[in-house]
Design an enzyme around this catalytic site. Structure first.
Site, PDB file in Angstrom:
ATOM      1  N   SER A  40      76.263  26.745  24.216  1.00  0.00           N
ATOM      2  CA  SER A  40      77.552  26.938  23.532  1.00  0.00           C
ATOM      3  C   SER A  40      78.758  26.691  24.431  1.00  0.00           C
ATOM      4  O   SER A  40      79.874  26.589  23.946  1.00  0.00           O
ATOM      5  CB  SER A  40      77.643  28.336  22.927  1.00  0.00           C
ATOM      6  N   LYS A  77      81.801  33.037  27.312  1.00  0.00           N
ATOM      7  CA  LYS A  77      82.742  32.313  26.445  1.00  0.00           C
ATOM      8  C   LYS A  77      84.083  32.171  27.147  1.00  0.00           C
ATOM      9  O   LYS A  77      84.355  32.809  28.150  1.00  0.00           O
ATOM     10  CB  LYS A  77      82.962  33.054  25.118  1.00  0.00           C
TER      11      LYS A  77
END
Length: 179
Positions: A40, A77
């Site tokens: 991701s 993230k």
């Protein structure tokens, strides 16, 4: 063994013990290693990249953070929104508090392919049910926006959930970089 050899041995033993304690503290409490799972954060981070993070710096926009969700999962993230921000994506462009903001870290990944947007349109007001990000909370996205599970799916990240801030990739060497 004579007295001089014993003194030399004791000296080196002390140095090794002090160095061991120093490495233990440095590795365990200041610069902590971990391995990246999932894709991701690609092109910035790749599966099985080994990174070092630290726990003592304040969080800024576009920092890469490590945090744990309420269900116990650990994620890596990028911080997009800070407390009090209104975040909007429209036609593949990021707007923070109404101002268009460049995301240079995405590089060529953002180029539209087959007329698909890299980041789908959204607004924090629609996603979170309020216009601004809460105090002591952050809005995070993965750099690989099309497949990332991030604040678009699980909401804001509380500062209490943040484990640390990524500082460098040290392995494999071809991915080495400092953040």
């Amino acid at each position: 063994m004579n007295e001089k050899h014993i003194e030399t041995l004791a000296y080196w033993l002390k140095i090794m013990v002090v160095a061991g304690i120093f490495v233990f503290i440095l590795r365990g409490f200041i610069f902590i290693p971990m391995s990246v799972e999932g894709n991701s954060m690609e092109k910035t981070l790749h599966p099985d990249d080994h990174i070092v993070y630290e726990k003592f710096s304040s969080i800024h926009r576009f920092d890469i953070i490590i945090f744990q969700t309420t269900d116990g999962l650990i994620y890596v993230k990028r911080v997009i929104g800070l407390p009090g921000d209104h975040i909007q994506y429209k036609d593949d462009e990021l707007y923070i508090n109404g101002e268009k903001t460049e995301e240079d870290f995405l590089g060529q990944a953002k180029i539209k392919r087959d007329s698909n947007q890299y980041t789908t349109n959204f607004d924090t007001e629609e996603l979170l049910g309020k216009k601004e990000i809460s105090e002591d909370h952050f809005f995070v996205l993965g750099d690989n926006r099309r497949i990332s599970k991030d604040s678009r799916s699980f909401g804001e990240v509380s500062s209490d959930q943040i484990i640390g801030k990524a500082r460098l990739v040290y392995f494999p060497l071809r991915h080495f970089k400092i953040f």
